[in-house]
Structures are given as structure tokens and as C-alpha cells.
Design a protein around this motif. Structure first.
Motif, PDB file in Angstrom:
ATOM      1  N   LEU A 180       4.842  -4.312  -8.422  1.00 51.37           N
ATOM      2  CA  LEU A 180       5.636  -3.125  -8.717  1.00 51.37           C
ATOM      3  C   LEU A 180       6.440  -2.738  -7.483  1.00 51.37           C
ATOM      4  O   LEU A 180       5.894  -2.667  -6.378  1.00 51.37           O
ATOM      5  CB  LEU A 180       4.741  -1.946  -9.102  1.00 51.37           C
ATOM      6  N   ALA A 181       7.720  -2.465  -7.679  1.00 52.01           N
ATOM      7  CA  ALA A 181       8.555  -1.993  -6.571  1.00 52.01           C
ATOM      8  C   ALA A 181       8.137  -0.568  -6.241  1.00 52.01           C
ATOM      9  O   ALA A 181       7.929   0.260  -7.127  1.00 52.01           O
ATOM     10  CB  ALA A 181      10.020  -2.039  -6.954  1.00 52.01           C
ATOM     11  N   ILE A 182       8.016  -0.275  -4.957  1.00 50.78           N
ATOM     12  CA  ILE A 182       7.543   1.046  -4.551  1.00 50.78           C
ATOM     13  C   ILE A 182       8.548   2.134  -4.932  1.00 50.78           C
ATOM     14  O   ILE A 182       8.181   3.290  -5.110  1.00 50.78           O
ATOM     15  CB  ILE A 182       7.202   1.062  -3.047  1.00 50.78           C
TER      16      ILE A 182
ATOM     17  N   LEU B 259      -6.748  -1.082  -6.838  1.00 52.87           N
ATOM     18  CA  LEU B 259      -6.070  -1.226  -5.550  1.00 52.87           C
ATOM     19  C   LEU B 259      -7.057  -0.885  -4.438  1.00 52.87           C
ATOM     20  O   LEU B 259      -7.969  -0.091  -4.639  1.00 52.87           O
ATOM     21  CB  LEU B 259      -4.879  -0.259  -5.437  1.00 52.87           C
ATOM     22  N   PRO B 260      -6.848  -1.426  -3.242  1.00 54.52           N
ATOM     23  CA  PRO B 260      -7.649  -0.959  -2.109  1.00 54.52           C
ATOM     24  C   PRO B 260      -7.184   0.429  -1.681  1.00 54.52           C
ATOM     25  O   PRO B 260      -6.121   0.895  -2.088  1.00 54.52           O
ATOM     26  CB  PRO B 260      -7.379  -2.003  -1.024  1.00 54.52           C
TER      27      PRO B 260
ATOM     28  N   PHE C 165      -2.108  -1.717   0.825  1.00 50.98           N
ATOM     29  CA  PHE C 165      -1.787  -2.390  -0.431  1.00 50.98           C
ATOM     30  C   PHE C 165      -0.294  -2.596  -0.626  1.00 50.98           C
ATOM     31  O   PHE C 165       0.118  -3.127  -1.641  1.00 50.98           O
ATOM     32  CB  PHE C 165      -2.381  -1.635  -1.625  1.00 50.98           C
ATOM     33  N   THR C 166       0.537  -2.184   0.329  1.00 49.46           N
ATOM     34  CA  THR C 166       1.980  -2.413   0.222  1.00 49.46           C
ATOM     35  C   THR C 166       2.381  -3.534   1.168  1.00 49.46           C
ATOM     36  O   THR C 166       1.879  -3.642   2.285  1.00 49.46           O
ATOM     37  CB  THR C 166       2.780  -1.144   0.580  1.00 49.46           C
ATOM     38  N   ARG C 167       3.300  -4.336   0.691  1.00 51.06           N
ATOM     39  CA  ARG C 167       3.890  -5.369   1.549  1.00 51.06           C
ATOM     40  C   ARG C 167       5.314  -5.603   1.059  1.00 51.06           C
ATOM     41  O   ARG C 167       5.564  -5.800  -0.135  1.00 51.06           O
ATOM     42  CB  ARG C 167       3.078  -6.647   1.559  1.00 51.06           C
TER      43      ARG C 167
ATOM     44  N   ASN D  12       6.643   4.371   9.123  1.00 49.81           N
ATOM     45  CA  ASN D  12       6.755   3.073   8.459  1.00 49.81           C
ATOM     46  C   ASN D  12       7.360   3.192   7.069  1.00 49.81           C
ATOM     47  O   ASN D  12       7.542   2.196   6.390  1.00 49.81           O
ATOM     48  CB  ASN D  12       5.385   2.403   8.369  1.00 49.81           C
ATOM     49  N   ASP D  13       7.635   4.440   6.626  1.00 47.72           N
ATOM     50  CA  ASP D  13       8.258   4.727   5.334  1.00 47.72           C
ATOM     51  C   ASP D  13       7.430   4.212   4.167  1.00 47.72           C
ATOM     52  O   ASP D  13       7.952   3.713   3.184  1.00 47.72           O
ATOM     53  CB  ASP D  13       9.685   4.161   5.290  1.00 47.72           C
ATOM     54  N   ILE D  14       6.116   4.337   4.284  1.00 46.89           N
ATOM     55  CA  ILE D  14       5.246   3.883   3.204  1.00 46.89           C
ATOM     56  C   ILE D  14       4.928   5.033   2.262  1.00 46.89           C
ATOM     57  O   ILE D  14       5.255   4.999   1.096  1.00 46.89           O
ATOM     58  CB  ILE D  14       3.940   3.284   3.778  1.00 46.89           C
TER      59      ILE D  14
END
Length: 179
Positions: A45-47, A22-23, A27-29, A112-114
Motif C-alpha cells: 500500500l502506498a503511504i 504489521l509490526p 513497517f515502511t520502506r 524522516n516524513d514517516i
């Protein structure tokens, strides 16, 4: 493989670990993480299913229980490195401590709830950095703000008044003072 992709081990809440690449950021979208596995396939994969993502030096695939070698999960004493000393409680009930950077990225990622990027308690271990999704955290405590002590700057020599000249002037009687 691009040099921007780093070795990671994704730990899911089911206990399953997935090695891949992963970077470091971005890396989330749409609440999905696209992991490039060791065979070159992309696994979505779902977060919500991810407990944490460890950026590692080696995969240690022969160790099924703890391939990320995250042995120490709390600090033994107050950290010496600058940062926010955080204690996280996962949905599964276990704890993890780490250092987050002292900047706006912590607030931006939470808004952003990441998730959070942390430096683990033992940086000499296999795990160099940990990403913890916000959905896997039930409790977040700020234990301390660790900063470097500010040093006093020396005053320039010209701005320091000389007390030596006037030191004994009050002891000499006024009529005997030199001009």
C-alpha cells in the motif's frame, strides 16, 4: 506468524478498511507499507493512500462502517497520562486527538516524513494505538505537554538545622545565660 506482528486495521482515504498484521515499528520502506492480510498474502500500500493504521484488539469484520471501533476521537478533559497532547487535522477535514510520547522519536519520525504513533483518547476501546502517516496530516497542533508532577525530596535529618536550641537564647539576659 511472528509474535512481533500485531492486529491492525488500515483505513484508506477512499473509506476502505483492510484488516491484517504489521509490526509496531519499521513497517515502511520507500513510502510503501507491506500489510500481511488475513489470508497470508502481502499487500503493498502506498503511504499516501493511507489515512491511519489502528492497532486493534479484535477485527470486528461484521462492522463495515467502523471496525476499529474508534468512537471517541477527542479527549473529554485534559489527559492524565504523560505525553504530548496533539490534535491532527486530516486531508479529509476530520480531527483526531492523541498522546504522543515525550522523546526524540516524535521528531525523528517527522524528519524522516514517516508519521506519528499516538495513543487514542479512549484506551479501553478496541483501538490501542494509531499510526498516522505524515502525508495524511494537514494541520498538527500541540495542545499541551502532560508531565508527572515532581515531588520534593525529603531532606536528611542531619542536614536540617535545629532551631530549638537557639529559640530562647535571645530572651535570657546575657549575664544569666548558662555556659
Amino acid at each position: 506468524m511472528s509474535s512481533a506482528h500485531k492486529k491492525v486495521i488500515v483505513r484508506r482515504f477512499t473509506g476502505e478498511t483492510l484488516p491484517g498484521y504489521l509490526p509496531l515499528a519499521g513497517f515502511t520502506r520507500n513510502r510503501i507499507v507491506d500489510l500481511l492480510d488475513l489470508e497470508g498474502r502481502v499487500i503493498s500500500l502506498a503511504i499516501n493512500d493511507i489515512k491511519h493504521i489502528c492497532y486493534v484488539r479484535d477485527y470486528n469484520l461484521n462492522d463495515a462502517a467502523n471496525p476499529e471501533r474508534l468512537t471517541r476521537r477527542t479527549f473529554l478533559a485534559k489527559p492524565r497520562t504523560e505525553g504530548l497532547w496533539l490534535r491532527l487535522t486530516f486531508r479529509s477535514g476530520d480531527l483526531l486527538e492523541g498522546l504522543a510520547p515525550i522523546d526524540a522519536t516524535l521528531a525523528d519520525d517527522l524528519i524522516n516524513d514517516i508519521g506519528l504513533q499516538l495513543t487514542p483518547p479512549d484506551v479501553r476501546s478496541n483501538t490501542q494505538r494509531i499510526f498516522v502517516p505524515r502525508t495524511s496530516i494537514t494541520d498538527l497542533q500541540l495542545l499541551a505537554v502532560i508531565t508527572t508532577p515532581s515531588r520534593r525530596k525529603p531532606l536528611p535529618a542531619s542536614s536540617v538545622p535545629s532551631l530549638q536550641e537557639d529559640l530562647f537564647t535571645n530572651l535570657i539576659p546575657p549575664n544569666t545565660r548558662p555556659n
